[in-house]
Design an enzyme around this catalytic site. Structure first.
Site, PDB file in Angstrom:
ATOM      1  N   ARG A  53       0.911  -1.177  -0.101  1.00 40.71           N
ATOM      2  CA  ARG A  53      -0.084  -0.083  -0.150  1.00 40.71           C
ATOM      3  C   ARG A  53       0.830   1.208   0.148  1.00 40.71           C
ATOM      4  O   ARG A  53       0.576   2.134  -0.548  1.00 40.71           O
ATOM      5  CB  ARG A  53      -0.837  -0.014   1.121  1.00 40.71           C
ATOM      6  CG  ARG A  53      -1.837   1.121   1.306  1.00 40.71           C
ATOM      7  CD  ARG A  53      -3.049   1.180   1.838  1.00 40.71           C
ATOM      8  NE  ARG A  53      -2.950   0.487   3.301  1.00 40.71           N
ATOM      9  CZ  ARG A  53      -2.275   0.802   4.516  1.00 40.71           C
ATOM     10  NH1 ARG A  53      -1.977   2.024   4.379  1.00 40.71           N
ATOM     11  NH2 ARG A  53      -2.526  -0.057   5.484  1.00 40.71           N
ATOM     12  N   TYR A 105     -15.582  15.882 -18.141  1.00 38.20           N
ATOM     13  CA  TYR A 105     -15.753  14.497 -18.073  1.00 38.20           C
ATOM     14  C   TYR A 105     -16.859  14.177 -17.009  1.00 38.20           C
ATOM     15  O   TYR A 105     -16.880  14.773 -15.895  1.00 38.20           O
ATOM     16  CB  TYR A 105     -14.322  13.546 -17.539  1.00 38.20           C
ATOM     17  CG  TYR A 105     -14.729  12.413 -17.427  1.00 38.20           C
ATOM     18  CD1 TYR A 105     -14.895  11.519 -18.701  1.00 38.20           C
ATOM     19  CD2 TYR A 105     -14.655  11.635 -16.476  1.00 38.20           C
ATOM     20  CE1 TYR A 105     -15.144  10.190 -18.428  1.00 38.20           C
ATOM     21  CE2 TYR A 105     -14.839  10.167 -16.237  1.00 38.20           C
ATOM     22  CZ  TYR A 105     -15.174   9.509 -17.474  1.00 38.20           C
ATOM     23  OH  TYR A 105     -15.417   8.219 -17.278  1.00 38.20           O
ATOM     24  N   ASP A 179      -6.643  17.663 -16.250  1.00 32.88           N
ATOM     25  CA  ASP A 179      -6.910  16.517 -16.610  1.00 32.88           C
ATOM     26  C   ASP A 179      -6.330  16.303 -18.086  1.00 32.88           C
ATOM     27  O   ASP A 179      -7.008  16.808 -19.069  1.00 32.88           O
ATOM     28  CB  ASP A 179      -8.496  16.176 -16.641  1.00 32.88           C
ATOM     29  CG  ASP A 179      -8.821  14.832 -16.970  1.00 32.88           C
ATOM     30  OD1 ASP A 179      -8.050  14.169 -17.907  1.00 32.88           O
ATOM     31  OD2 ASP A 179      -9.860  14.449 -16.595  1.00 32.88           O
ATOM     32  N   LYS A 204      -6.979   4.883 -20.658  1.00 37.99           N
ATOM     33  CA  LYS A 204      -7.240   5.380 -21.984  1.00 37.99           C
ATOM     34  C   LYS A 204      -5.958   5.297 -22.560  1.00 37.99           C
ATOM     35  O   LYS A 204      -5.236   4.160 -22.781  1.00 37.99           O
ATOM     36  CB  LYS A 204      -7.659   6.801 -21.923  1.00 37.99           C
ATOM     37  CG  LYS A 204      -8.737   7.415 -21.094  1.00 37.99           C
ATOM     38  CD  LYS A 204      -9.985   6.585 -21.326  1.00 37.99           C
ATOM     39  CE  LYS A 204     -11.236   6.844 -20.333  1.00 37.99           C
ATOM     40  NZ  LYS A 204     -11.504   8.014 -20.027  1.00 37.99           N
TER      41      LYS A 204
HETATM   42  C1  PLP Z   1     -11.965   8.138 -18.567  1.00 39.12           C
HETATM   43  C2  PLP Z   1     -11.657   9.818 -18.040  1.00 39.12           C
HETATM   44  C3  PLP Z   1     -11.650  10.005 -16.676  1.00 39.12           C
HETATM   45  C4  PLP Z   1     -11.854   8.913 -15.546  1.00 39.12           C
HETATM   46  O1  PLP Z   1     -10.822   7.891 -15.799  1.00 39.12           O
HETATM   47  P1  PLP Z   1     -11.144   6.276 -15.162  1.00 39.12           P
HETATM   48  O2  PLP Z   1     -10.052   5.695 -15.377  1.00 39.12           O
HETATM   49  O3  PLP Z   1     -12.217   5.902 -16.091  1.00 39.12           O
HETATM   50  O4  PLP Z   1     -11.647   6.735 -13.909  1.00 39.12           O
HETATM   51  C5  PLP Z   1     -11.101  11.411 -16.163  1.00 39.12           C
HETATM   52  N1  PLP Z   1     -11.035  12.256 -17.339  1.00 39.12           N
HETATM   53  C6  PLP Z   1     -11.363  11.817 -18.572  1.00 39.12           C
HETATM   54  C7  PLP Z   1     -11.125  13.239 -19.579  1.00 39.12           C
HETATM   55  C8  PLP Z   1     -11.747  10.752 -19.009  1.00 39.12           C
HETATM   56  O5  PLP Z   1     -11.940  10.498 -20.352  1.00 39.12           O
END
Ligand code: PLP
Length: 405
Positions: A53, A105, A179, A204
């Site tokens: 952890r 998002y 982000d 992604k």
């Molecule tokens: C998918 C996504 C997230 C969240 O990520 P997860 O791995 O699905 O929790 C946050 N911001 C954007 C722009 C995303 O496309």
């Protein structure tokens, strides 16, 4: 240990595949430490690792690799992109005021709204593409600013540097959070634009194969890194070793994947524009913020959206493709099609979507690495089948009246 030159910095394509493992046996791929606990050398010597952890060699290897790629001093791998946002917002105090975009998002919107409704923080949503508006809203009370660019699926571009510089001028302690899931480190380095914390959903592009969930946080600040690590260690959301190992594997092909995906996406954006659809893609010269995007990014990514003017028609198109799977998410090697209003953005209520001029007929395409002709043929078949387009005597596609915008 390792090669002599491991401190030299190479270009990102090289850094992605060049990752000295420092392994005792010189394993060419860093080994997986699927271990929850580590024995101490002695009672008084804790050693480098004690409990996964708090830290694990496979996670450390991934994080060091990511730091080089994201030009960060510290990076942290956690269980998802949303996990990143959870960690970041946990460093806020009750009642803290934050500014966020109005086209974030869906999951980000949901988590911020949850915290707002519980009274944890006060969230103000604004159109962050309006730089002057955002500047007028930033005050000494602002603790954090959440930005995304380009937003998805509306593909709105935010002037990151202007907002970050202004915010820090008003209040040096404000934390600007960005982000970067849409661009990936290949096309954008938000930390160079004055952002304090960058995070990405590694589910992604970073991993690229839709076989793990992961998130990555990055910062150049020792102080913020300490706070983020405290939360991660306290809540136990650090990424599991096997997922770290898989993410390391996915990461090696990041550059070739996204470059190919972008190349395909550009051609598809041009194809759909030519047919007559209103296409949103920052790589198109007619995108209203094409220049701004170019000033802060090295590429355009592989997500585009377009409108058909008719919800039923959009539904038919989405259901008529073969190669394009109907799925949420993006960044995978295979192409996907979706209707954000019914899928990824359903967590934003219909009233809020309407207030933000979110077109309910919007189709989002997330382009993969397939043969581009195959993708265009697949789309063409779907457009014909749905009745959105017809072929004229010169073999050219034209929009029918059902799809006239
Ligand atoms: C998918 C996504 C997230 C969240 O990520 P997860 O791995 O699905 O929790 C946050 N911001 C954007 C722009 C995303 O496309």
């Amino acid at each position: 240990m390792g090669k002599k030159n491991s401190n030299k910095v190479y270009s990102v394509e090289t850094e992605l595949v060049y990752s000295p493992s420092g392994d005792q046996h010189n394993a060419s791929v860093a080994p997986l430490y699927q271990s929850a606990t580590f024995k101490q050398p002695s009672l008084n010597d804790m050693g480098e690792y004690d409990y996964t952890r708090s830290g694990n060699p496979t996670r450390t290897h991934l994080q060091n690799h990511l730091a080089r790629i994201m030009k960060a001093k510290h990076t942290f791998a956690v269980t998802s992109g949303m996990g990143c946002l959870d960690v970041i917002t946990k460093i806020l105090k009750p009642g803290d005021e934050v500014i966020a975009g109005d086209d974030l998002y869906g999951g980000t919107q949901r988590l911020l709204t949850y915290m707002h409704n519980k009274g944890d923080i006060v969230v103000h949503h604004y159109d962050t593409t309006n730089t002057e508006l955002i500047k007028s809203k930033i005050s000494t009370k602002t603790r954090m600013i959440f930005l995304e660019s380009p937003t998805n699926p509306l593909i709105k571009v935010v002037d990151v540097k202007s907002i970050a510089d202004y915010a820090h001028q008003v209040n040096p302690d404000v934390i600007v959070v960005f982000d970067n899931t849409m661009m990936s480190p290949i096309f954008m380095t938000p930390l160079d634009l004055g952002v304090d914390i960058q995070y990405e959903s590694a589910t992604k592009y970073l991993n690229g194969h839709h076989d793990i969930m992961a998130g990555v946080l990055a910062t150049r600040s020792d102080e913020l890194a300490e706070k983020l690590f405290f939360v991660i260690n306290s809540t136990g959301c650090g990424l599991a070793p096997f997922d770290c190992w898989l993410l390391s594997r996915g990461l090696r092909t990041l550059a070739v994947r996204v470059e190919r995906q972008q190349q395909n996406c550009m051609r598809i954006a041009e194809f759909l524009s030519q047919v007559g659809f209103q296409v949103r893609y920052p790589g198109l010269k007619n995108h209203p913020q094409h220049e701004l995007h170019n000033s802060q990014c090295r590429g355009y990514g592989a997500v585009l959206s377009f409108e058909t003017g008719n919800i039923k028609l959009s539904e038919k198109i989405v259901e008529s493709t073969d190669i394009f799977g109907i799925a949420v998410s993006f960044g995978c090697v295979n192409s996907l099609i979706s209707m954000p209003c019914k899928m990824s953005h359903a967590s934003i209520d219909a009233k809020t979507r309407a207030e933000r001029d979110f077109p309910e007929d919007l189709i989002r395409l997330c382009i993969g690495i397939e043969n581009c002709e195959d993708l265009i043929n697949d789309l063409t078949r779907a457009l014909l089948k749905s009745g959105a387009v017809k072929v004229n005597s010169q073999d050219e596609l034209y929009l029918t009246s059902t799809a006239k915008l």
